[in-house]
Design a protein around this motif. Structure first.
Motif, PDB file in Angstrom:
ATOM      1  N   HIS A 103      -7.155   3.343   3.289  1.00  0.00           N
ATOM      2  CA  HIS A 103      -8.602   3.122   3.142  1.00  0.00           C
ATOM      3  C   HIS A 103      -9.210   3.999   2.046  1.00  0.00           C
ATOM      4  O   HIS A 103     -10.320   4.512   2.181  1.00  0.00           O
ATOM      5  N   ARG A 147      -9.358  -6.347  11.766  1.00  0.00           N
ATOM      6  CA  ARG A 147      -9.021  -7.679  12.275  1.00  0.00           C
ATOM      7  C   ARG A 147      -7.870  -7.575  13.275  1.00  0.00           C
ATOM      8  O   ARG A 147      -6.728  -7.381  12.896  1.00  0.00           O
ATOM      9  N   LYS A 148      -8.203  -7.647  14.537  1.00  0.00           N
ATOM     10  CA  LYS A 148      -7.236  -7.491  15.647  1.00  0.00           C
ATOM     11  C   LYS A 148      -6.440  -6.190  15.502  1.00  0.00           C
ATOM     12  O   LYS A 148      -5.217  -6.154  15.712  1.00  0.00           O
ATOM     13  N   ASP A 166     -12.023  -8.717   2.491  1.00  0.00           N
ATOM     14  CA  ASP A 166     -12.335  -9.593   3.630  1.00  0.00           C
ATOM     15  C   ASP A 166     -12.746  -8.850   4.896  1.00  0.00           C
ATOM     16  O   ASP A 166     -13.121  -9.479   5.872  1.00  0.00           O
ATOM     17  N   HIS A 185      -2.180  -2.333  16.358  1.00  0.00           N
ATOM     18  CA  HIS A 185      -2.364  -3.787  16.285  1.00  0.00           C
ATOM     19  C   HIS A 185      -2.332  -4.413  17.675  1.00  0.00           C
ATOM     20  O   HIS A 185      -1.476  -4.067  18.486  1.00  0.00           O
ATOM     21  N   ILE A 245      -3.577 -13.547   6.490  1.00  0.00           N
ATOM     22  CA  ILE A 245      -3.368 -12.804   7.730  1.00  0.00           C
ATOM     23  C   ILE A 245      -2.232 -13.473   8.523  1.00  0.00           C
ATOM     24  O   ILE A 245      -2.251 -14.679   8.748  1.00  0.00           O
ATOM     25  N   GLU A 248       0.887 -12.837  11.851  1.00  0.00           N
ATOM     26  CA  GLU A 248       1.116 -12.143  13.125  1.00  0.00           C
ATOM     27  C   GLU A 248       1.767 -10.781  12.945  1.00  0.00           C
ATOM     28  O   GLU A 248       1.393  -9.810  13.573  1.00  0.00           O
ATOM     29  N   ASN A 249       2.783 -10.737  12.095  1.00  0.00           N
ATOM     30  CA  ASN A 249       3.552  -9.504  11.931  1.00  0.00           C
ATOM     31  C   ASN A 249       3.129  -8.768  10.653  1.00  0.00           C
ATOM     32  O   ASN A 249       3.386  -9.244   9.543  1.00  0.00           O
ATOM     33  N   GLU A 299       1.062   1.311  13.603  1.00  0.00           N
ATOM     34  CA  GLU A 299       1.497   1.385  12.204  1.00  0.00           C
ATOM     35  C   GLU A 299       1.033   2.718  11.616  1.00  0.00           C
ATOM     36  O   GLU A 299      -0.144   3.070  11.714  1.00  0.00           O
ATOM     37  N   VAL A 321      -7.077  -1.706  -3.196  1.00  0.00           N
ATOM     38  CA  VAL A 321      -7.713  -0.755  -2.273  1.00  0.00           C
ATOM     39  C   VAL A 321      -7.440  -1.249  -0.850  1.00  0.00           C
ATOM     40  O   VAL A 321      -7.999  -2.259  -0.421  1.00  0.00           O
ATOM     41  N   GLU A 368      -8.320   1.071  14.416  1.00  0.00           N
ATOM     42  CA  GLU A 368      -7.942   1.964  13.311  1.00  0.00           C
ATOM     43  C   GLU A 368      -8.385   3.395  13.646  1.00  0.00           C
ATOM     44  O   GLU A 368      -9.517   3.623  14.056  1.00  0.00           O
ATOM     45  N   SER A 399      -2.909   2.462  12.510  1.00  0.00           N
ATOM     46  CA  SER A 399      -3.392   1.174  12.996  1.00  0.00           C
ATOM     47  C   SER A 399      -2.692   0.832  14.302  1.00  0.00           C
ATOM     48  O   SER A 399      -1.463   0.903  14.372  1.00  0.00           O
ATOM     49  N   ASP A 447      -8.777  -5.812  -2.282  1.00  0.00           N
ATOM     50  CA  ASP A 447      -8.233  -5.467  -0.979  1.00  0.00           C
ATOM     51  C   ASP A 447      -6.882  -6.210  -0.852  1.00  0.00           C
ATOM     52  O   ASP A 447      -6.622  -7.145  -1.620  1.00  0.00           O
ATOM     53  N   TYR A 448      -6.032  -5.819   0.081  1.00  0.00           N
ATOM     54  CA  TYR A 448      -4.745  -6.526   0.185  1.00  0.00           C
ATOM     55  C   TYR A 448      -4.724  -7.574   1.319  1.00  0.00           C
ATOM     56  O   TYR A 448      -4.805  -8.768   1.046  1.00  0.00           O
ATOM     57  N   GLY A 470      -6.131  -0.603   3.493  1.00  0.00           N
ATOM     58  CA  GLY A 470      -6.016   0.249   4.671  1.00  0.00           C
ATOM     59  C   GLY A 470      -4.582   0.714   4.881  1.00  0.00           C
ATOM     60  O   GLY A 470      -4.321   1.663   5.593  1.00  0.00           O
ATOM     61  N   ARG A 471      -3.668   0.026   4.286  1.00  0.00           N
ATOM     62  CA  ARG A 471      -2.247   0.387   4.443  1.00  0.00           C
ATOM     63  C   ARG A 471      -1.934   1.661   3.663  1.00  0.00           C
ATOM     64  O   ARG A 471      -2.662   2.022   2.738  1.00  0.00           O
TER      65      ARG A 471
HETATM   66  O1  LIG Z   1      -7.526  -2.946   3.756  1.00  0.00           O
HETATM   67  P1  LIG Z   1      -6.488  -3.998   3.991  1.00  0.00           P
HETATM   68  O2  LIG Z   1      -5.478  -4.091   2.894  1.00  0.00           O
HETATM   69  O3  LIG Z   1      -7.098  -5.336   4.315  1.00  0.00           O
HETATM   70  O4  LIG Z   1      -5.704  -3.505   5.304  1.00  0.00           O
HETATM   71  C1  LIG Z   1      -6.316  -3.581   6.588  1.00  0.00           C
HETATM   72  C2  LIG Z   1      -5.234  -3.662   7.634  1.00  0.00           C
HETATM   73  O5  LIG Z   1      -4.393  -4.752   7.229  1.00  0.00           O
HETATM   74  C3  LIG Z   1      -3.205  -4.986   7.980  1.00  0.00           C
HETATM   75  O6  LIG Z   1      -3.549  -5.571   9.227  1.00  0.00           O
HETATM   76  C4  LIG Z   1      -4.152  -6.840   9.111  1.00  0.00           C
HETATM   77  O7  LIG Z   1      -3.216  -7.759   8.490  1.00  0.00           O
HETATM   78  C5  LIG Z   1      -2.009  -8.002   9.281  1.00  0.00           C
HETATM   79  C6  LIG Z   1      -1.105  -8.889   8.446  1.00  0.00           C
HETATM   80  O8  LIG Z   1      -1.732 -10.082   8.071  1.00  0.00           O
HETATM   81  C7  LIG Z   1      -2.398  -8.610  10.610  1.00  0.00           C
HETATM   82  O9  LIG Z   1      -1.241  -8.856  11.415  1.00  0.00           O
HETATM   83  C8  LIG Z   1      -3.355  -7.667  11.359  1.00  0.00           C
HETATM   84  O10 LIG Z   1      -3.806  -8.264  12.559  1.00  0.00           O
HETATM   85  C9  LIG Z   1      -4.579  -7.345  10.472  1.00  0.00           C
HETATM   86  O11 LIG Z   1      -5.395  -6.376  11.099  1.00  0.00           O
HETATM   87  C10 LIG Z   1      -2.405  -3.728   8.123  1.00  0.00           C
HETATM   88  O12 LIG Z   1      -1.285  -3.976   8.941  1.00  0.00           O
HETATM   89  C11 LIG Z   1      -3.248  -2.587   8.660  1.00  0.00           C
HETATM   90  O13 LIG Z   1      -2.474  -1.396   8.688  1.00  0.00           O
HETATM   91  C12 LIG Z   1      -4.413  -2.378   7.688  1.00  0.00           C
HETATM   92  O14 LIG Z   1      -5.230  -1.301   8.114  1.00  0.00           O
END
Ligand SMILES: O=P(O)(O)OC[C@H]1O[C@H](O[C@H]2O[C@H](CO)[C@@H](O)[C@H](O)[C@H]2O)[C@H](O)[C@@H](O)[C@@H]1O
Length: 362
Positions: free
Chosen positions: A172, A264-265, A303, A232, A120, A122-123, A223, A149, A268, A230, A112-113, A151-152
């Motif tokens: 995803h 996470r905050k 995570d 946020h 994690i 803020e931006n 996003e 793999v 989706e 997403s 995962d990324y 969500g981005r």
């Molecule tokens: O599947 P992932 O690679 O874990 O992606 C899931 C979401 O990750 C990103 O948001 C999360 O990370 C951000 C940066 O650390 C944080 O600001 C945010 O609160 C987290 O939810 C990404 O921006 C999302 O588009 C992904 O879906």
């Protein structure tokens, strides 16, 4: 036209989060509510007062939003954490044992990324990967087929990782592409899978609507992840979370083919098709030629809630294992745990050292 997917998850979240919140109040030694608890409760087990308390749906949504990235460092040393670590040992602590199962097998790595390879922040546009982490992933990919793999959207995650030898599954898992430079002979490097292709115009339309609807909420950020979106709220004041959830739901009520989940905050939005990170790793294993192989050991490190679909697939296959990245106990299908991206990097480095030592001994 209303969207049943919004209403269902809304009620479930409301009830589950309220009951976990109530449990936390009644027993201060418990961890605060985990987003992973959402599926653990059935409606008929709830005390009436809790159901009454969740009659206003937004109470539940805000509780769920509050719990979507819990920070529970004060409870780090308590018994619950110890019990959890017993159930999900550190993949670093038991490294030799778990890798002994891999000696005669092809290890395939899924990563995962956000929150796994990058911390994690803020931006979301600044979730950079440390150069040392990039080096670790690059080395891993020299020895094992490796996929990101996320969500981005695929292009965005590629821009962060910038390693052409990897497989990338963006949105995803709804947008999969093989490596543009080839390290492993097995498998189809041109593989491309976009099971939600027909949703693209709808996602673009909803993205524009969400941008418009949420622009009055300070800190909200929409996003566009191509096949999913997403919203946020990490930088939104808590008093505005209700309002934000309402605005998102007001857009989605006209799109019954989209569903709303939480990370996470982040809220989706994605197509209701039966495709997730679990399906994506099955597709990738098949593309690599390991669909029915007994000689493969897939390892998935992630995570977030969306990674649970992948952990579950590995459990059900009885092949390989999931590693959850978390500092706090969470309900998970993963077998092992790591605390943070730094430990993920150490794990990847040890994998490379382990592989090199095996190659030397042959
Ligand atoms: O599947 P992932 O690679 O874990 O992606 C899931 C979401 O990750 C990103 O948001 C999360 O990370 C951000 C940066 O650390 C944080 O600001 C945010 O609160 C987290 O939810 C990404 O921006 C999302 O588009 C992904 O879906």
């Amino acid at each position: 036209m209303t969207n049943p997917n919004v209403a269902v998850s809304d009620t479930q979240s409301a009830i589950a989060m309220a009951i976990t919140a109530a449990a936390a109040v009644n027993n201060s030694s418990l961890f605060s509510p985990s987003p992973y608890n959402i599926t653990l409760f059935s409606r008929n087990k709830f005390p009436k007062s809790i159901e009454a308390a969740t009659a206003g749906k937004n109470i539940g949504w805000v509780d769920a939003m509050r719990a979507s990235s819990p920070t529970r460092s004060s409870s780090e040393n308590n018994q619950e954490k110890k019990d959890w670590i017993m159930k999900h040992p550190s993949a670093l602590g038991v490294f030799e044992e778990i890798m002994s199962a891999a000696k005669m097998k092809q290890v395939v790595i899924f990563l995962d990324y956000d929150g796994t390879l990058s911390p994690i922040v803020e931006n979301p546009d600044q979730a950079y990967m440390a150069p040392e982490m990039r080096e670790a992933v690059k080395n891993v990919a020299k020895y094992f087929p490796t996929a990101i793999v996320s969500g981005r959207c695929r292009a965005k995650v590629y821009n962060f990782v910038r390693l052409s030898e990897l497989y990338y599954a963006g949105s995803h898992g709804m947008d999969i592409k093989g490596p543009s430079s080839r390290k492993h002979k097995k498998g189809n490097q041109n593989v491309l899978c976009q099971p939600a292709k027909e949703f693209l115009p709808m996602m673009t339309e909803v993205y524009e609507l969400l941008l418009e609807k949420t622009k009055g909420i300070i800190g909200a950020n929409v996003e566009n992840n191509k096949f999913c979106l997403s919203v946020h709220f990490r930088r939104v004041e808590e008093e505005s979370w209700n309002d934000l959830a309402d605005r998102v739901k007001s857009v989605l009520k006209d799109y019954p083919k989209l569903r709303l989940t939480q990370g996470r905050k982040v809220l989706e939005i994605r197509p209701t098709i039966k495709w997730d990170k679990g399906k994506a790793i099955e597709f990738l294993l098949e593309s690599l030629g390991y669909a029915n192989s007994k000689d493969v050991l897939p390892v998935y490190i992630g995570d977030d809630r969306t990674d649970e679909d992948a952990f579950k697939v590995l459990r059900e296959r009885g092949q390989g294992f999931g590693i959850l990245v978390s500092k706090v106990p969470k309900e998970t299908e993963a077998v092992y745990s790591l605390q943070e991206p730094f430990e993920v990097m150490n794990f990847l480095q040890r994998l490379v050292t382990w592989k090199r030592s095996i190659m030397r001994s042959h």
